[in-house]
Design a protein around this motif. Structure first.
Motif, PDB file in Angstrom:
ATOM      1  N   ARG A   1       0.842  -1.204   0.000  1.00  5.77           N
ATOM      2  CA  ARG A   1       0.000   0.000   0.000  1.00  5.77           C
ATOM      3  C   ARG A   1       0.879   1.257   0.000  1.00  5.77           C
ATOM      4  N   ASP A   2       0.514   2.198  -0.856  1.00  9.00           N
ATOM      5  CA  ASP A   2       1.212   3.499  -0.967  1.00  9.00           C
ATOM      6  C   ASP A   2       2.640   3.378  -1.509  1.00  9.00           C
ATOM      7  N   LYS A   3       2.980   2.228  -2.074  1.00 12.62           N
ATOM      8  CA  LYS A   3       4.308   2.063  -2.669  1.00 12.62           C
ATOM      9  C   LYS A   3       4.192   2.208  -4.194  1.00 12.62           C
ATOM     10  N   ASP A   4       5.271   2.670  -4.821  1.00 15.82           N
ATOM     11  CA  ASP A   4       5.341   2.707  -6.278  1.00 15.82           C
ATOM     12  C   ASP A   4       5.682   1.296  -6.762  1.00 15.82           C
ATOM     13  N   PRO A   5       4.768   0.608  -7.430  1.00 15.06           N
ATOM     14  CA  PRO A   5       5.024  -0.787  -7.797  1.00 15.06           C
ATOM     15  C   PRO A   5       6.150  -0.960  -8.803  1.00 15.06           C
ATOM     16  N   LEU A   6       6.554   0.113  -9.476  1.00 13.41           N
ATOM     17  CA  LEU A   6       7.641   0.006 -10.447  1.00 13.41           C
ATOM     18  C   LEU A   6       9.014   0.128  -9.801  1.00 13.41           C
ATOM     19  N   THR A   7       9.057   0.657  -8.578  1.00 12.01           N
ATOM     20  CA  THR A   7      10.351   0.852  -7.928  1.00 12.01           C
ATOM     21  C   THR A   7      10.483   0.100  -6.605  1.00 12.01           C
ATOM     22  N   PHE A   8       9.356  -0.244  -5.973  1.00 14.87           N
ATOM     23  CA  PHE A   8       9.405  -0.933  -4.685  1.00 14.87           C
ATOM     24  C   PHE A   8       9.947  -2.346  -4.869  1.00 14.87           C
ATOM     25  N   LYS A   9      10.908  -2.747  -4.039  1.00 17.46           N
ATOM     26  CA  LYS A   9      11.596  -4.027  -4.209  1.00 17.46           C
ATOM     27  C   LYS A   9      11.047  -5.136  -3.321  1.00 17.46           C
ATOM     28  N   ASN A  10      10.287  -4.786  -2.272  1.00 17.65           N
ATOM     29  CA  ASN A  10       9.808  -5.793  -1.313  1.00 17.65           C
ATOM     30  C   ASN A  10      10.984  -6.590  -0.767  1.00 17.65           C
ATOM     31  N   TYR A  11      12.086  -5.897  -0.511  1.00 16.84           N
ATOM     32  CA  TYR A  11      13.288  -6.577  -0.027  1.00 16.84           C
ATOM     33  C   TYR A  11      13.925  -5.770   1.093  1.00 16.84           C
ATOM     34  N   ASP A  12      13.947  -6.357   2.283  1.00 18.42           N
ATOM     35  CA  ASP A  12      14.626  -5.787   3.447  1.00 18.42           C
ATOM     36  C   ASP A  12      14.791  -6.921   4.451  1.00 18.42           C
ATOM     37  N   PRO A  13      15.937  -7.581   4.453  1.00 15.64           N
ATOM     38  CA  PRO A  13      16.119  -8.739   5.338  1.00 15.64           C
ATOM     39  C   PRO A  13      15.850  -8.437   6.804  1.00 15.64           C
ATOM     40  N   GLU A  14      16.165  -7.219   7.250  1.00 17.64           N
ATOM     41  CA  GLU A  14      15.933  -6.890   8.656  1.00 17.64           C
ATOM     42  C   GLU A  14      14.450  -6.860   8.989  1.00 17.64           C
ATOM     43  N   LYS A  15      13.610  -6.561   8.008  1.00 17.92           N
ATOM     44  CA  LYS A  15      12.164  -6.549   8.225  1.00 17.92           C
ATOM     45  C   LYS A  15      11.510  -7.891   7.878  1.00 17.92           C
ATOM     46  N   GLY A  16      12.310  -8.838   7.415  1.00 14.56           N
ATOM     47  CA  GLY A  16      11.757 -10.119   7.010  1.00 14.56           C
ATOM     48  C   GLY A  16      11.180 -10.112   5.607  1.00 14.56           C
ATOM     49  N   TRP A  17      11.545  -9.116   4.832  1.00 12.22           N
ATOM     50  CA  TRP A  17      11.069  -9.041   3.441  1.00 12.22           C
ATOM     51  C   TRP A  17      12.038  -9.797   2.525  1.00 12.22           C
ATOM     52  N   PRO A  18      11.585 -10.407   1.451  1.00 15.56           N
ATOM     53  CA  PRO A  18      10.266 -10.297   0.848  1.00 15.56           C
ATOM     54  C   PRO A  18       9.193 -11.070   1.619  1.00 15.56           C
ATOM     55  N   VAL A  19       7.963 -10.541   1.577  1.00 11.96           N
ATOM     56  CA  VAL A  19       6.833 -11.146   2.269  1.00 11.96           C
ATOM     57  C   VAL A  19       5.905 -11.801   1.250  1.00 11.96           C
ATOM     58  N   PHE A  20       5.767 -13.113   1.365  1.00  8.85           N
ATOM     59  CA  PHE A  20       4.756 -13.870   0.627  1.00  8.85           C
ATOM     60  C   PHE A  20       4.277 -14.984   1.545  1.00  8.85           C
ATOM     61  N   THR A  21       3.613 -16.004   1.033  1.00  8.83           N
ATOM     62  CA  THR A  21       3.016 -17.015   1.908  1.00  8.83           C
ATOM     63  C   THR A  21       3.755 -18.342   1.896  1.00  8.83           C
ATOM     64  N   GLY A  22       4.770 -18.502   1.076  1.00  5.35           N
ATOM     65  CA  GLY A  22       5.391 -19.806   0.876  1.00  5.35           C
ATOM     66  C   GLY A  22       6.108 -20.351   2.087  1.00  5.35           C
ATOM     67  N   PRO A  23       6.460 -21.641   2.058  1.00  8.62           N
ATOM     68  CA  PRO A  23       7.081 -22.296   3.213  1.00  8.62           C
ATOM     69  C   PRO A  23       8.574 -22.042   3.366  1.00  8.62           C
ATOM     70  N   TYR A  24       9.122 -21.166   2.535  1.00 11.25           N
ATOM     71  CA  TYR A  24      10.547 -20.844   2.627  1.00 11.25           C
ATOM     72  C   TYR A  24      10.742 -19.335   2.639  1.00 11.25           C
TER      73      TYR A  24
END
Length: 525
Positions: free
Chosen positions: A131-154
């Motif tokens: 939400r409120d992120k630019d989808p063309l530039t947002f990476k969904n990557y920040d290990p300290e925050k536990g990103w990337p966030v999805f639902t998979g088992p790994y």
């Protein structure tokens, strides 16, 4: 992040999975996606208990957010065009229910966009992250925050230009919700950018568990050195048929290849048995039409046989004499060099092929040699894939070794619609399908008659047969061979790999459907 390095098979889970082997759509994150009688309203029921990897609920808000982003956000986003074309509105009914109102009836809405028909599907995003992120530039990557966030088992454990590592998430929602136990492998690694020779050498030393696609010779050498490696099929052709049948496509707006008789002459000049023997080392089979040989399509293929279409139009026949007779009926004569000329001008054909596709370039080369032998001055031009694809889309080619009929895996309409006349645009304009720029109004009417019918409806059969008859008559392109993927699995440490004998799912290990494989693996005893 490349999506063949674990994104699809470790991190992101699908709503549904089309099982090629059974022809059924299996539930995963979704429980059901059903339509009304008009096929223009679809209701999604989400499995209770699904959570994102940060513990937030996966629910209808995420579905509505994702589809709205694709409809209203940047048009260059993957799947944006399809969602804009098909989805009029998407609304939340309750926490676990979303409703799609379509712009027009679509019996394939679930199959095409939410069931991993080929490789991937529309990924649902976590609204609270995007939400409120630019989808063309947002990476969904920040290990300290536990990103990337999805639902998979790994979760992502490390990444480099040549390796992606994933560690099992002990808090995966599926185990807590009693959907499935945690997968047995505690760690997954995807290695990229290695030559076949290096991959086979490492595999023979048990350094790899899966080889995604190798040649017949490489597999036979590997199996001789390490009998723990097995293929999908224990006997030749060893391989599994990939959905994207390999083609020789003609630009139907460029003479003399705008003449269907000349296209048939080329087809008769091409020896498909030789293609399979030389280009594929016997690892695939001939194709009489552009569909893959899958369970959901086999009944349609049998219908064409029953109707006698392949006797009327013998597409698999190698007949050099017929090819020469047709060419000479057009005024061409062989010169002293064994090449055809008309009015002093040679009969030439340039076949484009992607330089990155070794297998595609190989069969293009075999075809080129065959046509040269019959008297057509043929060259194969290898192009970087981006240039190759752009040339095809804009019609800047004479012929191409390609796979542009890819799409149908359990029903025939999708691939047939690719060649609808509405998609045939002038050379220089970018096409959305129908790169060959074939126009046939009757064919298009038959395809339209199939479009709104429910999957499996017997009323599909007659327009399907008539459309296939017109395609065979005109032959705007023809299949060179079924595509192959020779997967090789190491049984030294893990068992439960899919095979022709244990075909619980199709074998690709980097597709979004491969969650089924990972959950089926067991340590070897």
């Amino acid at each position: 992040m490349r999506d063949d390095n674990g994104f699809e098979s470790a991190l992101m889970e699908p709503l549904f999975i089309l099982n090629y082997e059974t022809g059924t759509i299996e539930p995963w994150l979704g429980e059901s996606l059903t339509s009304n009688g008009n096929l223009d309203v679809w209701t999604l029921k989400i499995r209770d208990g699904v959570k994102w990897s940060d513990g937030e609920d996966y629910d209808a808000d995420d579905v509505v957010f994702t589809i709205t982003l694709l409809k209203e956000g940047p048009p260059e986003l993957s799947n944006a065009g399809a969602m804009r074309e098909w989805v009029k509105t998407v609304t939340k009914v309750d926490r676990l229910t979303a409703e799609f109102t379509l712009t027009r009836p679509n019996p394939r809405f679930q199959l095409d966009y939410f069931a991993v028909k080929i490789f991937r599907n529309v990924p649902i995003l976590p609204e609270h992250i995007w939400r409120d992120k630019d989808p063309l530039t947002f990476k969904n990557y920040d290990p300290e925050k536990g990103w990337p966030v999805f639902t998979g088992p790994y979760k992502l454990a490390g990444a480099s230009p040549t390796r992606f590592a994933w560690r099992r998430d002990p808090n995966w929602w599926g185990a807590k919700a009693n959907f499935k136990p945690l997968p047995k492998p505690e760690r997954l690694e995807f290695v990229v950018a290695e030559t076949e020779e290096v991959r086979v050498a490492r595999a023979s030393n048990n350094e790899l568990d899966v080889l995604d696609d190798i040649t017949t010779g490489a597999y036979e050498s590997l199996h001789a050195r390490n009998e723990g490696f097995v293929a999908w099929d224990p006997e030749k052709p060893y391989s599994w048929a990939d959905p994207c049948t390999r083609l020789l496509s003609f630009n139907n707006m460029v003479p003399p290849w705008n003449d269907r008789e000349m296209r048939w002459a080329v087809n008769f000049a091409v020896d498909k048995d030789e293609i399979i023997r030389i280009a594929y080392e016997g690892s695939t089979t001939k194709a009489s039409i552009f569909f893959p040989p899958y369970k959901g399509l086999n009944d349609y293929m049998a219908l064409l046989d029953k109707e006698g279409l392949f006797e009327e139009y013998p597409i698999l026949r190698h007949d050099p004499d017929q090819a020469r007779e047709t060419i000479e009926s057009k005024g061409y004569r062989l010169d002293g060099d064994g090449l055809y000329r008309r009015n002093g001008r040679p009969l030439r054909l340039q076949i484009d092929a992607p330089s990155e596709g070794t297998e595609i370039s190989r069969y293009a080369g075999v075809i080129g040699e065959q046509l040269q032998r019959i008297g057509i001055d043929t060259t194969v031009r290898k192009l970087a894939f981006g240039t190759f694809a752009d040339n095809l889309s804009k019609g800047n080619f004479e012929a191409a070794a390609d796979f542009s009929a890819c799409g149908s895996v359990s029903e025939p309409w999708f691939s047939m619609d690719i060649f609808h006349e509405r998609r045939a645009v002038p050379i220089g304009r970018e096409a959305s399908g129908n790169n060959v720029r074939w126009r046939n109004a009757a064919y298009s009417r038959h395809v339209d008659a199939m479009a709104g019918l429910p999957l499996g409806d017997r009323r599909i059969e007659r327009p399907f047969v008539e459309a296939a008859r017109l395609w065979l008559r005109d032959l705007p392109f023809f299949p060179a061979a079924h595509a192959k993927k020779l997967y090789s699995f190491n049984t030294t440490y893990w068992t439960g790999w899919p095979s022709k004998g244990d075909n619980y799912i199709h074998p690709p290990t980097v597709w979004n459907s491969s969650h089924r494989i990972i959950h089926n693996l067991r340590p070897a005893t």
